[in-house]
Design a protein around this motif. Structure first.
Motif, PDB file in Angstrom:
ATOM      1  N   GLY A   8       0.831  -1.192   0.000  1.00  0.00           N
ATOM      2  CA  GLY A   8       0.000   0.000   0.000  1.00  0.00           C
ATOM      3  C   GLY A   8       0.865   1.242   0.000  1.00  0.00           C
ATOM      4  N   MET A   9       0.213   2.402  -0.013  1.00  0.00           N
ATOM      5  CA  MET A   9       0.943   3.664  -0.091  1.00  0.00           C
ATOM      6  C   MET A   9       1.854   3.888   1.115  1.00  0.00           C
ATOM      7  SD  MET A   9      -0.435   7.548  -0.626  1.00  0.00           S
ATOM      8  CE  MET A   9      -0.927   7.252  -2.313  1.00  0.00           C
ATOM      9  N   GLU A  10       1.372   3.554   2.314  1.00  0.00           N
ATOM     10  CA  GLU A  10       2.189   3.770   3.508  1.00  0.00           C
ATOM     11  C   GLU A  10       3.461   2.931   3.468  1.00  0.00           C
ATOM     12  OE1 GLU A  10      -1.021   2.830   3.572  1.00  0.00           O
ATOM     13  OE2 GLU A  10      -2.163   4.264   4.780  1.00  0.00           O
ATOM     14  N   GLU A  11       3.327   1.679   3.090  1.00  0.00           N
ATOM     15  CA  GLU A  11       4.497   0.798   3.010  1.00  0.00           C
ATOM     16  C   GLU A  11       5.452   1.270   1.909  1.00  0.00           C
ATOM     17  OE1 GLU A  11       5.505  -3.959   3.261  1.00  0.00           O
ATOM     18  OE2 GLU A  11       3.552  -3.377   2.488  1.00  0.00           O
ATOM     19  N   LEU A  12       4.897   1.739   0.791  1.00  0.00           N
ATOM     20  CA  LEU A  12       5.749   2.244  -0.281  1.00  0.00           C
ATOM     21  C   LEU A  12       6.549   3.459   0.202  1.00  0.00           C
ATOM     22  CD1 LEU A  12       6.535   1.817  -3.278  1.00  0.00           C
ATOM     23  CD2 LEU A  12       4.832   3.567  -3.822  1.00  0.00           C
ATOM     24  N   GLN A  13       5.937   4.320   0.992  1.00  0.00           N
ATOM     25  CA  GLN A  13       6.655   5.476   1.535  1.00  0.00           C
ATOM     26  C   GLN A  13       7.804   5.029   2.456  1.00  0.00           C
ATOM     27  OE1 GLN A  13       6.365   8.595   0.463  1.00  0.00           O
ATOM     28  NE2 GLN A  13       4.862   7.791  -0.964  1.00  0.00           N
ATOM     29  N   ASP A  14       7.577   3.979   3.239  1.00  0.00           N
ATOM     30  CA  ASP A  14       8.642   3.449   4.102  1.00  0.00           C
ATOM     31  C   ASP A  14       9.787   2.860   3.272  1.00  0.00           C
ATOM     32  OD1 ASP A  14       7.260   4.189   6.397  1.00  0.00           O
ATOM     33  OD2 ASP A  14       6.404   2.187   6.712  1.00  0.00           O
ATOM     34  N   ILE A  15       9.444   2.189   2.178  1.00  0.00           N
ATOM     35  CA  ILE A  15      10.477   1.638   1.288  1.00  0.00           C
ATOM     36  C   ILE A  15      11.289   2.786   0.685  1.00  0.00           C
ATOM     37  CG2 ILE A  15      10.855   0.395  -0.887  1.00  0.00           C
ATOM     38  CD1 ILE A  15       8.298  -1.271  -0.112  1.00  0.00           C
TER      39      ILE A  15
ATOM     40  N   ASN B 160       5.661 -14.238  -9.013  1.00  0.00           N
ATOM     41  CA  ASN B 160       5.304 -13.688 -10.322  1.00  0.00           C
ATOM     42  C   ASN B 160       4.454 -12.435 -10.191  1.00  0.00           C
ATOM     43  OD1 ASN B 160       2.362 -14.317 -10.877  1.00  0.00           O
ATOM     44  ND2 ASN B 160       3.091 -16.371 -10.384  1.00  0.00           N
ATOM     45  N   GLU B 161       4.627 -11.569 -11.168  1.00  0.00           N
ATOM     46  CA  GLU B 161       3.987 -10.253 -11.145  1.00  0.00           C
ATOM     47  C   GLU B 161       2.467 -10.343 -11.227  1.00  0.00           C
ATOM     48  OE1 GLU B 161       4.183  -6.021 -13.575  1.00  0.00           O
ATOM     49  OE2 GLU B 161       5.709  -7.543 -13.952  1.00  0.00           O
ATOM     50  N   ALA B 162       1.937 -11.280 -11.995  1.00  0.00           N
ATOM     51  CA  ALA B 162       0.481 -11.392 -12.136  1.00  0.00           C
ATOM     52  C   ALA B 162      -0.183 -11.709 -10.792  1.00  0.00           C
ATOM     53  CB  ALA B 162       0.132 -12.456 -13.172  1.00  0.00           C
ATOM     54  N   PHE B 163       0.410 -12.591 -10.026  1.00  0.00           N
ATOM     55  CA  PHE B 163      -0.127 -12.921  -8.699  1.00  0.00           C
ATOM     56  C   PHE B 163      -0.027 -11.703  -7.786  1.00  0.00           C
ATOM     57  CE2 PHE B 163       0.526 -15.656  -4.655  1.00  0.00           C
ATOM     58  CZ  PHE B 163      -0.801 -15.531  -4.306  1.00  0.00           C
ATOM     59  N   ALA B 164       1.087 -10.992  -7.827  1.00  0.00           N
ATOM     60  CA  ALA B 164       1.242  -9.776  -7.014  1.00  0.00           C
ATOM     61  C   ALA B 164       0.202  -8.731  -7.408  1.00  0.00           C
ATOM     62  CB  ALA B 164       2.655  -9.219  -7.163  1.00  0.00           C
ATOM     63  N   ALA B 165      -0.061  -8.603  -8.700  1.00  0.00           N
ATOM     64  CA  ALA B 165      -1.065  -7.642  -9.169  1.00  0.00           C
ATOM     65  C   ALA B 165      -2.456  -8.013  -8.656  1.00  0.00           C
ATOM     66  CB  ALA B 165      -1.058  -7.577 -10.691  1.00  0.00           C
TER      67      ALA B 165
ATOM     68  N   GLY C 147      -2.811   0.359  -4.641  1.00  0.00           N
ATOM     69  CA  GLY C 147      -2.032  -0.866  -4.553  1.00  0.00           C
ATOM     70  C   GLY C 147      -0.849  -0.767  -5.493  1.00  0.00           C
ATOM     71  N   TYR C 148       0.322  -1.096  -4.990  1.00  0.00           N
ATOM     72  CA  TYR C 148       1.548  -1.033  -5.786  1.00  0.00           C
ATOM     73  C   TYR C 148       2.174  -2.416  -5.837  1.00  0.00           C
ATOM     74  CZ  TYR C 148       1.134   3.964  -4.951  1.00  0.00           C
ATOM     75  OH  TYR C 148       0.672   5.251  -4.881  1.00  0.00           O
ATOM     76  N   ILE C 149       2.862  -2.672  -6.932  1.00  0.00           N
ATOM     77  CA  ILE C 149       3.663  -3.885  -7.061  1.00  0.00           C
ATOM     78  C   ILE C 149       5.114  -3.433  -7.046  1.00  0.00           C
ATOM     79  CG2 ILE C 149       4.232  -5.905  -8.462  1.00  0.00           C
ATOM     80  CD1 ILE C 149       1.256  -5.640  -7.585  1.00  0.00           C
TER      81      ILE C 149
ATOM     82  N   GLY D 175       4.305  -1.430 -10.920  1.00  0.00           N
ATOM     83  CA  GLY D 175       2.979  -1.038 -11.369  1.00  0.00           C
ATOM     84  C   GLY D 175       2.095  -0.646 -10.209  1.00  0.00           C
ATOM     85  N   THR D 176       0.888  -0.207 -10.552  1.00  0.00           N
ATOM     86  CA  THR D 176      -0.019   0.278  -9.523  1.00  0.00           C
ATOM     87  C   THR D 176      -1.486   0.098  -9.908  1.00  0.00           C
ATOM     88  OG1 THR D 176      -0.561   2.188  -8.132  1.00  0.00           O
ATOM     89  CG2 THR D 176      -0.058   2.652 -10.422  1.00  0.00           C
ATOM     90  N   PHE D 177      -2.334   0.042  -8.907  1.00  0.00           N
ATOM     91  CA  PHE D 177      -3.790   0.099  -9.038  1.00  0.00           C
ATOM     92  C   PHE D 177      -4.263   1.288  -8.226  1.00  0.00           C
ATOM     93  CE2 PHE D 177      -3.257  -4.470  -9.744  1.00  0.00           C
ATOM     94  CZ  PHE D 177      -4.146  -4.703 -10.771  1.00  0.00           C
ATOM     95  N   ALA D 178      -5.289   1.969  -8.718  1.00  0.00           N
ATOM     96  CA  ALA D 178      -5.939   3.031  -7.955  1.00  0.00           C
ATOM     97  C   ALA D 178      -7.395   2.632  -7.801  1.00  0.00           C
ATOM     98  CB  ALA D 178      -5.811   4.367  -8.669  1.00  0.00           C
ATOM     99  N   GLY D 179      -7.773   2.173  -6.615  1.00  0.00           N
ATOM    100  CA  GLY D 179      -9.132   1.685  -6.392  1.00  0.00           C
ATOM    101  C   GLY D 179      -9.253   0.242  -6.818  1.00  0.00           C
ATOM    102  N   HIS D 180     -10.130  -0.485  -6.134  1.00  0.00           N
ATOM    103  CA  HIS D 180     -10.217  -1.934  -6.367  1.00  0.00           C
ATOM    104  C   HIS D 180     -10.700  -2.297  -7.763  1.00  0.00           C
ATOM    105  CE1 HIS D 180     -14.411  -1.130  -5.353  1.00  0.00           C
ATOM    106  NE2 HIS D 180     -14.689  -2.277  -5.932  1.00  0.00           N
ATOM    107  N   ASP D 181     -11.377  -1.392  -8.469  1.00  0.00           N
ATOM    108  CA  ASP D 181     -11.885  -1.726  -9.796  1.00  0.00           C
ATOM    109  C   ASP D 181     -11.072  -1.079 -10.923  1.00  0.00           C
ATOM    110  OD1 ASP D 181     -12.661   0.843  -9.176  1.00  0.00           O
ATOM    111  OD2 ASP D 181     -14.708   0.607  -9.906  1.00  0.00           O
TER     112      ASP D 181
END
Length: 129
Positions: A11-18, A41-46, A62-64, A112-118
């Motif tokens: 998530g965004m908070e964890e990405l900021q810590d990274i 694999n990236e597809a599973f992470a996505a 959501g970020y990969i 990569g990233t997702f913005a919102g679950h849909d």
């Protein structure tokens, strides 16, 4: 030295810590899910980033992230299948996270990233070298 490419939905908070680590380390893992479970694999992470991070976190993002880990480190851990073939992950206990961070080769990169679950997955290759 041989390395293995792994992916982690965050998530965004964890990405900021990274980012604060200089793109070199993962922060201590969430109390609700203490086992750090990077996937192969990236597809599973996505799928995980879309179904969990983009749907259930505060910022609905959501970020990969992609990273290389020494194979010699991973050899100590079982590669587990999470239900469906191709959904492979390593279970790293919280007390070993600093060892994992030390075994990361190079920098953690945003894949990569997702913005919102849909939302659709936006794939990109953001390196920090």
């Amino acid at each position: 030295m041989t390395s293995v490419t792994l992916y982690q939905p965050v998530g965004m908070e964890e990405l900021q810590d990274i980012k604060a680590s200089g793109w070199k380390a993962f922060p201590p893992h969430d109390i609700e899910q203490p086992i750090f479970r990077p996937v192969t694999n990236e597809a599973f992470a996505a799928q995980l980033a879309q179904n969990w991070n983009a749907a259930h976190t505060t910022y609905r993002r959501g970020y990969i992230v992609r990273f290389e880990v020494l194979k010699s480190f991973l050899d100590a851990y079982e590669n587990k299948v999470s239900g469906t073939p191709g959904h492979e992950e390593y279970w790293i206990p919280p007390e070993d996270l600093s060892l994992l961070n030390a075994a990361i080769q190079g920098q953690i990169a945003v894949a990569g990233t997702f913005a919102g679950h849909d939302a659709e997955y936006r794939r990109f290759d953001e390196t920090h070298a």
